[in-house]
Design an enzyme around this catalytic site. Structure first.
Site, PDB file in Angstrom:
ATOM      1  N   HIS A 185       0.841  -1.183   0.000  1.00  0.00           N
ATOM      2  CA  HIS A 185       0.000   0.000   0.000  1.00  0.00           C
ATOM      3  C   HIS A 185       0.880   1.238   0.000  1.00  0.00           C
ATOM      4  CE1 HIS A 185      -3.479   2.400   0.418  1.00  0.00           C
ATOM      5  NE2 HIS A 185      -3.232   2.774   1.643  1.00  0.00           N
ATOM      6  N   CYS A 186       0.266   2.393   0.094  1.00  0.00           N
ATOM      7  CA  CYS A 186       0.948   3.656  -0.107  1.00  0.00           C
ATOM      8  C   CYS A 186       2.079   3.903   0.888  1.00  0.00           C
ATOM      9  CB  CYS A 186      -0.059   4.791  -0.061  1.00  0.00           C
ATOM     10  SG  CYS A 186      -0.999   4.857   1.465  1.00  0.00           S
ATOM     11  N   ARG A 187       2.127   3.198   2.005  1.00  0.00           N
ATOM     12  CA  ARG A 187       3.240   3.418   2.953  1.00  0.00           C
ATOM     13  C   ARG A 187       4.583   3.068   2.317  1.00  0.00           C
ATOM     14  NH1 ARG A 187       2.222   3.092   8.772  1.00  0.00           N
ATOM     15  NH2 ARG A 187       0.041   3.450   9.050  1.00  0.00           N
ATOM     16  N   PHE A 190       4.396   5.321  -2.008  1.00  0.00           N
ATOM     17  CA  PHE A 190       4.570   6.779  -2.147  1.00  0.00           C
ATOM     18  C   PHE A 190       4.293   7.480  -0.864  1.00  0.00           C
ATOM     19  CE2 PHE A 190       0.124   6.991  -2.099  1.00  0.00           C
ATOM     20  CZ  PHE A 190      -0.455   6.519  -3.246  1.00  0.00           C
TER      21      PHE A 190
END
Length: 190
Positions: A185-187, A190
């Site tokens: 996921h975004c962690r 980005f």
């Protein structure tokens, strides 16, 4: 950690908690007798807050430990929020370095030895580079999904968005919502 050592740790933590409670109550009683009335009102509120935090029948050593480590969790999640863009820059730099080395160093040497193999490496290099870029972009832009409105199996309630959490659901501090299957996921992207 075994159940026996967890129980021992819980008892030690409970003793420490009781010791802190007793010392704080003694300090509050001492201050209560020597302070003027406006400060006594403040202390009354402080005592109420202290009782709310420590004298709860639902409190366990795990709850105390979770509460004590909450500032560390906050700092860690803020660090991850900053680390996301750094990861993107590192990925772009690594791919760029590999491409520069390939086109400047390896491809001219291969072209002198065998033009057919050089063209094959040129085609394969472009194909792999385009695949890396496309897959990374899709990983950045694909929505991981949110829990459905009617959850068949509720394991717990999310502390941050106060919603039912099915298994493998975690709250993302960056997106500010619960995310299903937060494996990638975004962690980290980005």
């Amino acid at each position: 950690m075994s159940a026996k050592s967890a129980g021992t740790l819980g008892r030690i933590f409970a003793r420490i908690l009781r010791f802190i409670q007793n010392r704080c109550m003694e300090l509050l009683k001492f201050l209560w007798n020597i302070l003027p009335l406006p400060l006594k009102n403040r202390l009354k509120k402080l005592k109420l807050l202290f009782n709310i935090l420590f004298f709860n029948s639902q409190t366990s050593w795990y709850t105390g430990l979770t509460t004590a480590t909450e500032p560390c969790n906050w700092l860690f999640s803020r660090g991850l929020k900053l680390a996301g863009p750094i990861f993107v820059v590192v990925v772009v730099l690594l791919v760029t370095i590999v491409l520069v080395v390939f086109f400047v160093c390896l491809l001219p040497q291969k072209f002198e030895e065998s033009p057919g193999w050089a063209l094959w490496h040129l085609f394969l290099g472009h194909y792999v580079t385009l695949n890396i870029g496309f897959n990374y972009f899709m990983a950045l832009k694909t929505d991981p999904g949110t829990p459905p409105n009617s959850v068949p199996e509720v394991v717990s309630i999310c502390k941050k968005c106060i919603a039912p959490k099915p298994p493998r659901t975690h709250h993302c501090d960056i997106c500010k919502k619960c995310v299903l299957k937060m494996d990638h996921h975004c962690r980290i992207l980005f």
